[in-house]
Design a protein around this motif. Structure first.
Motif, PDB file in Angstrom:
ATOM      1  N   MET A 200       0.816  -1.217   0.000  1.00  0.00           N
ATOM      2  CA  MET A 200       0.000   0.000   0.000  1.00  0.00           C
ATOM      3  C   MET A 200       0.851   1.269   0.000  1.00  0.00           C
ATOM      4  O   MET A 200       0.337   2.374   0.195  1.00  0.00           O
ATOM      5  CB  MET A 200      -0.940   0.001   1.211  1.00  0.00           C
ATOM      6  N   GLY A 201       2.144   1.110  -0.197  1.00  0.00           N
ATOM      7  CA  GLY A 201       3.003   2.291  -0.330  1.00  0.00           C
ATOM      8  C   GLY A 201       3.513   2.865   0.979  1.00  0.00           C
ATOM      9  O   GLY A 201       4.066   3.969   1.001  1.00  0.00           O
ATOM     10  N   VAL A 202       3.322   2.127   2.069  1.00  0.00           N
ATOM     11  CA  VAL A 202       3.784   2.618   3.373  1.00  0.00           C
ATOM     12  C   VAL A 202       5.283   2.313   3.526  1.00  0.00           C
ATOM     13  O   VAL A 202       5.728   1.207   3.214  1.00  0.00           O
ATOM     14  CB  VAL A 202       2.996   1.944   4.521  1.00  0.00           C
ATOM     15  N   THR A 203       6.034   3.293   3.995  1.00  0.00           N
ATOM     16  CA  THR A 203       7.454   3.096   4.274  1.00  0.00           C
ATOM     17  C   THR A 203       7.593   2.346   5.598  1.00  0.00           C
ATOM     18  O   THR A 203       6.959   2.714   6.587  1.00  0.00           O
ATOM     19  CB  THR A 203       8.171   4.456   4.388  1.00  0.00           C
ATOM     20  N   VAL A 204       8.403   1.299   5.581  1.00  0.00           N
ATOM     21  CA  VAL A 204       8.554   0.471   6.780  1.00  0.00           C
ATOM     22  C   VAL A 204       9.944   0.671   7.375  1.00  0.00           C
ATOM     23  O   VAL A 204      10.951   0.460   6.694  1.00  0.00           O
ATOM     24  CB  VAL A 204       8.326  -1.022   6.450  1.00  0.00           C
ATOM     25  N   LEU A 205       9.994   1.081   8.627  1.00  0.00           N
ATOM     26  CA  LEU A 205      11.248   1.173   9.365  1.00  0.00           C
ATOM     27  C   LEU A 205      11.220   0.149  10.484  1.00  0.00           C
ATOM     28  O   LEU A 205      10.153  -0.186  10.990  1.00  0.00           O
ATOM     29  CB  LEU A 205      11.436   2.583   9.955  1.00  0.00           C
ATOM     30  N   ARG A 206      12.403  -0.336  10.876  1.00  0.00           N
ATOM     31  CA  ARG A 206      12.484  -1.317  11.956  1.00  0.00           C
ATOM     32  C   ARG A 206      13.119  -0.672  13.171  1.00  0.00           C
ATOM     33  O   ARG A 206      14.048   0.108  13.048  1.00  0.00           O
ATOM     34  CB  ARG A 206      13.382  -2.503  11.552  1.00  0.00           C
ATOM     35  N   LEU A 207      12.602  -1.021  14.330  1.00  0.00           N
ATOM     36  CA  LEU A 207      13.239  -0.647  15.583  1.00  0.00           C
ATOM     37  C   LEU A 207      13.601  -1.957  16.289  1.00  0.00           C
ATOM     38  O   LEU A 207      12.734  -2.658  16.806  1.00  0.00           O
ATOM     39  CB  LEU A 207      12.284   0.205  16.440  1.00  0.00           C
ATOM     40  N   ASP A 208      14.892  -2.288  16.245  1.00  0.00           N
ATOM     41  CA  ASP A 208      15.357  -3.574  16.774  1.00  0.00           C
ATOM     42  C   ASP A 208      16.143  -3.419  18.058  1.00  0.00           C
ATOM     43  O   ASP A 208      16.317  -4.387  18.794  1.00  0.00           O
ATOM     44  CB  ASP A 208      16.258  -4.272  15.734  1.00  0.00           C
ATOM     45  N   ASN A 209      16.620  -2.201  18.289  1.00  0.00           N
ATOM     46  CA  ASN A 209      17.489  -1.970  19.434  1.00  0.00           C
ATOM     47  C   ASN A 209      16.921  -0.837  20.283  1.00  0.00           C
ATOM     48  O   ASN A 209      16.700   0.270  19.779  1.00  0.00           O
ATOM     49  CB  ASN A 209      18.883  -1.590  18.888  1.00  0.00           C
ATOM     50  N   PRO A 210      16.678  -1.090  21.568  1.00  0.00           N
ATOM     51  CA  PRO A 210      16.058  -0.065  22.427  1.00  0.00           C
ATOM     52  C   PRO A 210      16.799   1.270  22.396  1.00  0.00           C
ATOM     53  O   PRO A 210      16.175   2.325  22.473  1.00  0.00           O
ATOM     54  CB  PRO A 210      16.128  -0.681  23.822  1.00  0.00           C
ATOM     55  N   ASP A 211      18.095   1.217  22.251  1.00  0.00           N
ATOM     56  CA  ASP A 211      18.878   2.461  22.254  1.00  0.00           C
ATOM     57  C   ASP A 211      18.599   3.328  21.027  1.00  0.00           C
ATOM     58  O   ASP A 211      18.918   4.507  21.021  1.00  0.00           O
ATOM     59  CB  ASP A 211      20.380   2.152  22.320  1.00  0.00           C
TER      60      ASP A 211
ATOM     61  N   VAL B   8       4.155   6.065   7.274  1.00  0.00           N
ATOM     62  CA  VAL B   8       5.328   5.397   7.811  1.00  0.00           C
ATOM     63  C   VAL B   8       4.925   4.457   8.948  1.00  0.00           C
ATOM     64  O   VAL B   8       4.176   4.854   9.858  1.00  0.00           O
ATOM     65  CB  VAL B   8       6.356   6.419   8.360  1.00  0.00           C
ATOM     66  N   ALA B   9       5.421   3.240   8.885  1.00  0.00           N
ATOM     67  CA  ALA B   9       5.207   2.281   9.972  1.00  0.00           C
ATOM     68  C   ALA B   9       6.556   1.942  10.594  1.00  0.00           C
ATOM     69  O   ALA B   9       7.513   1.660   9.864  1.00  0.00           O
ATOM     70  CB  ALA B   9       4.552   1.012   9.428  1.00  0.00           C
ATOM     71  N   VAL B  10       6.620   1.979  11.905  1.00  0.00           N
ATOM     72  CA  VAL B  10       7.816   1.508  12.607  1.00  0.00           C
ATOM     73  C   VAL B  10       7.472   0.168  13.236  1.00  0.00           C
ATOM     74  O   VAL B  10       6.546   0.082  14.065  1.00  0.00           O
ATOM     75  CB  VAL B  10       8.266   2.501  13.701  1.00  0.00           C
ATOM     76  N   LEU B  11       8.175  -0.871  12.799  1.00  0.00           N
ATOM     77  CA  LEU B  11       7.937  -2.205  13.354  1.00  0.00           C
ATOM     78  C   LEU B  11       8.880  -2.405  14.533  1.00  0.00           C
ATOM     79  O   LEU B  11      10.105  -2.360  14.375  1.00  0.00           O
ATOM     80  CB  LEU B  11       8.171  -3.284  12.297  1.00  0.00           C
ATOM     81  N   ILE B  12       8.301  -2.578  15.698  1.00  0.00           N
ATOM     82  CA  ILE B  12       9.094  -2.738  16.919  1.00  0.00           C
ATOM     83  C   ILE B  12       9.312  -4.229  17.150  1.00  0.00           C
ATOM     84  O   ILE B  12       8.353  -4.993  17.345  1.00  0.00           O
ATOM     85  CB  ILE B  12       8.385  -2.084  18.122  1.00  0.00           C
ATOM     86  N   SER B  13      10.566  -4.625  17.102  1.00  0.00           N
ATOM     87  CA  SER B  13      10.939  -6.033  17.118  1.00  0.00           C
ATOM     88  C   SER B  13      10.391  -6.786  18.334  1.00  0.00           C
ATOM     89  O   SER B  13      10.411  -6.273  19.454  1.00  0.00           O
ATOM     90  CB  SER B  13      12.468  -6.116  17.108  1.00  0.00           C
ATOM     91  N   GLN B  14       9.941  -7.974  18.074  1.00  0.00           N
ATOM     92  CA  GLN B  14       9.450  -8.832  19.177  1.00  0.00           C
ATOM     93  C   GLN B  14      10.588  -9.149  20.141  1.00  0.00           C
ATOM     94  O   GLN B  14      10.360  -9.325  21.340  1.00  0.00           O
ATOM     95  CB  GLN B  14       8.849 -10.115  18.593  1.00  0.00           C
TER      96      GLN B  14
END
Lengths: 200, 185
Positions: free
Chosen positions: B135-146, B166-172
């Motif tokens: 759907m054209g959403v930019t995906v960013l990952r957040l893998d490290n709490p810092d 924009v979606a930020v995927l917060i790592s499990q």
């Protein structure tokens, strides 16, 4: 057309009711739901404070909630069809939780998906959307008995202390206008109307 | 809730929700809506305690997409919190954001990836990035709490200033391994 026995409400016309609403407006916002609802809003006279939805079936009330929360001093009207509301009944509970007093919702109920060939909705004839709204926590919800009652309910909502939902039974006539579709222009014009954006 | 203390705290590996909250405040976010997830619970509490943020609990994620659109139309910046399971619910409604070029900032706590024990969570978790991207959403990952502040700040700029979704995927992995509930026979 729904035929619930408990309802003694006149079958009215969407365009006529929309005109009656628009005549009363000054700087109020109006969110017009997908399909005929926004076509009749368009036909009732273009206003910068109108937002026309040509997609996203079911989201007129949630969009209006966002506007109402952002602009608590402005009255926000939302016009939605019965079929659209059925897609997002949960939003009634969400709105009841936030309870913005500056939100007036109107459900245009003809019991059919008029625009796709007038197929009856699953709710037609037995689901009372105003009863659903009341049960969802929107106590100030009622059917308009006729055009005069609709106007009275609209005016009453302007000074209400809780959100208002008005149900109107309407006929099976299609919308009377054809909204211009450019989404970014619709957004920009509305935001100018809301005073949150200046033209370039 | 002592908000001053919250603002002055520096983010550590365990209080990344505070770093997210602080970054959202810096960007002037005035509306937050959510379908709850355990991974978001601290941020949800911070938001409810903040009178400057109108906080809305939703019945479904699509409502939050619409609420973000309405907020922007009325001059507010909004953020939407959900779990990855809710992303599929939003797909059609992301059209609204793309068509009208509405900013969307959504923070998604992931299921179905790191040490997931529940098979029911896995298909949508695995498809989450693609569901946004189609759907054209930019995906960013957040893998490290810092990295919380930096990633959320980058996402917020892209959304609110760049008119992007924009979606930020917060790592499990960041949220922590879910405690197993022993299946009974």
């Amino acid at each position: 057309m729904t035929n619930t026995q408990a309802r003694n409400t006149k079958v009215m016309n969407r365009f006529d009711l929309t005109q009656r609403l628009v005549t009363k407006l000054k700087d109020e916002a109006v969110i017009g739901g997908i399909g005929n609802t926004n076509f009749d809003l368009w036909a009732a006279g273009h206003r910068p404070e109108n937002f026309y939805m040509l997609g996203s079936m079911g989201l007129a009330f949630p969009i209006a909630l966002g506007v109402a929360l952002a602009q608590p001093k402005r009255r926000v009207f939302a016009l939605e069809g019965d079929g659209s509301l059925l897609m997002q009944l949960g939003c009634l509970a969400t709105i009841a939780t936030l309870a913005p007093k500056n939100l007036t919702m109107v459900v245009m109920d003809n019991g059919i998906y008029q625009i796709t060939g007038s197929q009856p909705t699953p709710a037609a004839g037995h689901t009372d959307l105003i009863a659903v709204a009341v049960a969802s926590g929107l106590a100030n919800s009622s059917w308009a008995a006729d055009e005069d009652d609709f106007e009275r309910l609209i005016e009453q909502s302007m000074s209400a202390t809780v959100p208002t939902l008005i149900g109107v039974r309407i006929d099976d006539k299609p919308g009377t206008g054809t909204t211009r579709r450019d989404p970014v222009q619709i957004r920009e014009r509305f935001m100018h109307g809301m005073g949150v954006r200046q033209p370039l | 809730m002592d908000q001053i203390a919250v603002h002055q705290d520096s983010a550590t590996s365990t209080d990344w929700p505070v770093a997210i909250y602080r970054t959202l405040k810096d960007f002037g976010v005035a509306q937050l809506s959510y379908v709850p997830d355990a991974g978001h619970s601290k941020l949800i509490k911070l938001s409810h305690a903040d009178r400057a943020i109108k906080t809305t609990v939703l019945t479904t994620e699509e409502e939050g997409v619409a609420l973000s659109a309405g907020a922007w139309l009325g001059g507010d910046r909004a953020v939407l919190l959900m779990q990855s399971s809710g992303v599929g619910n939003c797909v059609n409604m992301l059209s609204l954001m793309a068509s009208c070029r509405f900013p969307l900032l959504t923070l998604v706590t992931m299921r179905g990836e790191w040490a997931e024990f529940n098979p029911w969570q896995i298909p949508m978790g695995k498809a989450t990035p693609q569901a946004f991207e189609i759907m054209g959403v930019t995906v960013l990952r957040l893998d490290n709490p810092d990295d919380a502040e930096e990633v959320i700040s980058a996402a917020a700029s892209l959304a609110y200033d760049g008119d992007q979704q924009v979606a930020v995927l917060i790592s499990q992995r960041m949220i922590g391994r879910k405690k197993w509930t022993k299946e009974t026979h």
